[in-house]
Design an enzyme around this catalytic site. Structure first.
Site, PDB file in Angstrom:
ATOM      1  N   LYS A   1       0.118   8.129 -23.147  1.00  0.00           N
ATOM      2  CA  LYS A   1       0.583   8.473 -24.502  1.00  0.00           C
ATOM      3  C   LYS A   1       2.084   8.186 -24.627  1.00  0.00           C
ATOM      4  O   LYS A   1       2.471   7.018 -24.682  1.00  0.00           O
ATOM      5  CB  LYS A   1       0.256   9.934 -24.811  1.00  0.00           C
TER       6      LYS A   1
ATOM      7  N   TYR B   1       0.843  -1.206   0.000  1.00  0.00           N
ATOM      8  CA  TYR B   1       0.000   0.000   0.000  1.00  0.00           C
ATOM      9  C   TYR B   1       0.872   1.248   0.000  1.00  0.00           C
ATOM     10  O   TYR B   1       0.598   2.210  -0.702  1.00  0.00           O
ATOM     11  CB  TYR B   1      -0.934   0.010   1.229  1.00  0.00           C
TER      12      TYR B   1
ATOM     13  N   PHE C   1     -18.928  15.264 -25.931  1.00  0.00           N
ATOM     14  CA  PHE C   1     -18.524  14.427 -27.062  1.00  0.00           C
ATOM     15  C   PHE C   1     -18.410  12.949 -26.711  1.00  0.00           C
ATOM     16  O   PHE C   1     -18.577  12.093 -27.572  1.00  0.00           O
ATOM     17  CB  PHE C   1     -17.189  14.940 -27.629  1.00  0.00           C
TER      18      PHE C   1
ATOM     19  N   ASP D   1       1.730  20.794 -20.246  1.00  0.00           N
ATOM     20  CA  ASP D   1       1.030  19.533 -20.455  1.00  0.00           C
ATOM     21  C   ASP D   1       2.014  18.668 -21.240  1.00  0.00           C
ATOM     22  O   ASP D   1       2.199  18.837 -22.443  1.00  0.00           O
ATOM     23  CB  ASP D   1      -0.276  19.747 -21.225  1.00  0.00           C
TER      24      ASP D   1
ATOM     25  N   ARG E   1     -13.078  16.029 -33.614  1.00  0.00           N
ATOM     26  CA  ARG E   1     -12.384  17.093 -32.884  1.00  0.00           C
ATOM     27  C   ARG E   1     -12.836  18.418 -33.479  1.00  0.00           C
ATOM     28  O   ARG E   1     -12.093  19.109 -34.149  1.00  0.00           O
ATOM     29  CB  ARG E   1     -10.857  16.950 -32.983  1.00  0.00           C
TER      30      ARG E   1
HETATM   31  C1  P70 Z   1      -6.805  11.645 -26.454  1.00  0.00           C
HETATM   32  C2  P70 Z   1      -6.677  11.491 -24.952  1.00  0.00           C
HETATM   33  C3  P70 Z   1      -5.848  12.989 -23.261  1.00  0.00           C
HETATM   34  C4  P70 Z   1      -5.123  14.186 -22.874  1.00  0.00           C
HETATM   35  C5  P70 Z   1      -4.396  14.930 -23.824  1.00  0.00           C
HETATM   36  C6  P70 Z   1      -3.721  16.107 -23.415  1.00  0.00           C
HETATM   37  C7  P70 Z   1      -2.936  16.917 -24.382  1.00  0.00           C
HETATM   38  C8  P70 Z   1      -4.478  15.796 -21.219  1.00  0.00           C
HETATM   39  C9  P70 Z   1      -5.166  14.639 -21.567  1.00  0.00           C
HETATM   40  C10 P70 Z   1      -5.949  13.929 -20.491  1.00  0.00           C
HETATM   41  C11 P70 Z   1      -7.928  10.998 -24.272  1.00  0.00           C
HETATM   42  C12 P70 Z   1      -9.080  11.927 -24.435  1.00  0.00           C
HETATM   43  C13 P70 Z   1      -9.369  12.857 -23.455  1.00  0.00           C
HETATM   44  C14 P70 Z   1     -10.419  13.751 -23.635  1.00  0.00           C
HETATM   45  C15 P70 Z   1     -11.142  13.702 -24.815  1.00  0.00           C
HETATM   46  C16 P70 Z   1     -10.892  12.732 -25.758  1.00  0.00           C
HETATM   47  C17 P70 Z   1      -9.857  11.848 -25.579  1.00  0.00           C
HETATM   48  N1  P70 Z   1      -6.139  12.716 -24.444  1.00  0.00           N
HETATM   49  N2  P70 Z   1      -3.785  16.493 -22.133  1.00  0.00           N
HETATM   50  O1  P70 Z   1      -7.399  10.757 -27.067  1.00  0.00           O
HETATM   51  O2  P70 Z   1      -5.318  12.771 -20.132  1.00  0.00           O
HETATM   52  O3  P70 Z   1      -6.959  10.986 -20.772  1.00  0.00           O
HETATM   53  O4  P70 Z   1      -5.024  10.511 -19.250  1.00  0.00           O
HETATM   54  O5  P70 Z   1      -6.928  11.862 -18.448  1.00  0.00           O
HETATM   55  O6  P70 Z   1      -4.312  14.564 -25.105  1.00  0.00           O
HETATM   56  O7  P70 Z   1      -6.278  12.608 -27.031  1.00  0.00           O
HETATM   57  P1  P70 Z   1      -6.106  11.450 -19.626  1.00  0.00           P
END
Ligand code: P70
Length: 460
Positions: free
Chosen positions: A261, A75, A452, A218, A385
């Site tokens: 990613k 843990y 979305f 980010d 998008r």
């Molecule tokens: C995607 C995913 C996540 C993402 C990102 C950036 C530049 C933060 C995050 C959040 C998943 C996704 C998220 C929201 C809408 C559609 C798809 N992107 N910053 O497919 O991270 O998902 O780990 O919480 O691209 O682009 P997480």
């Protein structure tokens, strides 16, 4: 041919395969109606080639899988946490790490800690979850990306850059005290996977330092950003991706990270921060929402896989093949005159749905329509998008109307072959040839947050 001019090829070979179902046109039609024309609502089993996202869809290496067996599932104080912490310090260069279950967990902590109601958070284009967490904490997001980013045809090499003039104007307008940090995304997902140059990051550092404003990055696809700097920015051709990544991070004060990613895993994330006080607050708050500060929602084995994935992600050969595959798909579409966002991005090829369907207004959801028709044609799943993703203004309740109305063909890392890219391109070209027949969609169900993901549509 010079050795350095030869084609890219994957620096790995396949050891395990996962069969995929070969689906039919009739099956696509049935599944699409059931899913309300939203690709997020399709079952994975009904998808032939899944280009919805590069998030958590990575294939892990044998070394990462071996690491999964080395999970220390205590843990508290798992050895995998310390390995992850050291790896992030070594490769990204940040001092303090707070693990989270994925990127939005880190965004939540950061927003709650750093934002006061009435604040303003500038960023190089919005990202859906990031902006929502900023708004839920009481801030208003302001886009300070360069204008080129909004033009799919502009070929500038660093369309993710912050417009320093817009940034300065904002500081004058609202005052530095109202700006807790700039959110600097590298690369910029919503702009088409476009990178930020080192020069821009450095200049932003100088400007914000004068006003005591922090830069929170980010870092979700910062390794891909580093690769573009190596390829495109004068002075970086002889540096490794690893060196460039570390220099880039050195101009920022911390980062949120979706480990799903760049770091080549299926789940995980972190918040990194150099400031002691913010770190202490984050380490405390994480136990409320995610888990203890030495696991933050991940299993020990997940943290080990991510630590090892980071090491693999910065290898130059990996990045060359990774981005090379995306460019391979994009170039096939360019040759067929299909309208896509230029230059080709790091993790995805973005189709310009406005240029596909000039007969549709943005209220008829051109990108949602294109994603649906693409799935119908060949079982290829992509992601909208455009206006659906952009959501509504929380103050006025009206749709945001983004300039970019795109469909993203996102390439998972180390998963598909060049032949899958060929089949995808053939399908996109066919859908483009039939573009005049598209009639658009009507939204019949709209959830309140991040609509979305769960919205439903009908054909007009
Ligand atoms: C995607 C995913 C996540 C993402 C990102 C950036 C530049 C933060 C995050 C959040 C998943 C996704 C998220 C929201 C809408 C559609 C798809 N992107 N910053 O497919 O991270 O998902 O780990 O919480 O691209 O682009 P997480």
């Amino acid at each position: 041919m010079g050795r350095d001019k030869r084609s890219w090829a994957e620096p790995w070979k396949v050891k395990v395969v996962e069969p995929i179902k070969m689906t039919t046109l009739a099956e696509h039609r049935r599944a699409l109606t059931e899913a309300g024309y939203n690709t997020f609502l399709l079952r994975s089993e009904d998808v032939y080639i899944d280009l919805l996202t590069d998030s958590g869809t990575n294939a892990m290496s044998d070394w990462q899988w071996a690491g999964m067996m080395m999970g220390d599932e205590a843990y508290a104080g798992s050895r995998n946490f310390y390995n992850l912490e050291n790896t992030i310090r070594e490769y990204y260069g940040f001092r303090h790490i707070v693990p989270t279950h994925q990127g939005r967990g880190a965004e939540h902590l950061l927003s709650q800690i750093m934002i006061k109601p009435g604040d303003v958070v500038p960023g190089n284009m919005y990202f859906t979850t990031t902006r929502l967490h900023q708004e839920l904490a009481g801030a208003t997001f302001v886009d300070v990306i360069v204008d080129e980013a909004h033009n799919p045809c502009d070929e500038s090499p660093f369309k993710g850059n912050v417009d320093l003039g817009k940034m300065e104007d904002l500081i004058v307008k609202v005052g530095a005290k109202k700006i807790p940090y700039v959110c600097l995304a590298a690369t910029v997902n919503m702009a088409g996977g476009q990178p930020v140059s080192m020069a821009n990051a450095k200049a932003l550092r100088e400007l914000t330092a004068k006003h005591g404003i922090k830069i929170m990055m980010d870092a979700t696809r910062a390794v891909e950003n580093a690769y573009f700097i190596q390829q495109r920015e004068p002075g970086y051709a002889d540096k490794t991706v690893r060196e460039i990544l570390k220099e880039f991070c050195s101009y920022t004060d911390g980062c949120t990270m979706s480990g799903k990613k760049d770091p080549l895993v299926n789940i995980g994330g972190w918040l990194a921060i150099n400031d002691e006080t913010i770190f202490e607050e984050a380490r405390n708050l994480v136990v409320v929402y995610e888990g203890l500060h030495t696991y933050g929602g991940m299993a020990g084995r997940d943290m080990e896989a991510m630590a090892r994935g980071i090491v693999e992600s910065v290898q130059d050969d990996h990045m060359r093949a990774r981005v090379g595959q995306v460019e391979y798909l994009g170039n096939m579409l360019i040759e067929a005159d299909v309208p896509i966002v230029r230059p080709i991005g790091g993790h995805a090829v973005y189709l310009d749905a406005r240029a596909f369907y000039p007969q549709l207004t943005q209220d008829q959801f051109p990108a949602q329509t294109l994603a649906a028709l693409l799935y119908e044609d060949a079982g290829v799943r992509a992601m909208e998008r455009g206006i659906v993703s952009a959501g509504r203004d929380p103050k006025t309740g009206k749709h945001h109307y983004p300039k970019l109305e795109l469909v993203r063909l996102t390439i998972p890392r180390r998963v598909y072959t060049q032949a899958h890219m060929d089949v995808t391109a053939e399908s996109v070209i066919e859908v483009y040839e039939n573009r005049k027949k598209a009639t658009g969609l009507k939204m019949i169900y709209e959830p309140k947050y991040l609509r979305f993901f769960q919205a439903r549509f009908e054909v007009i």
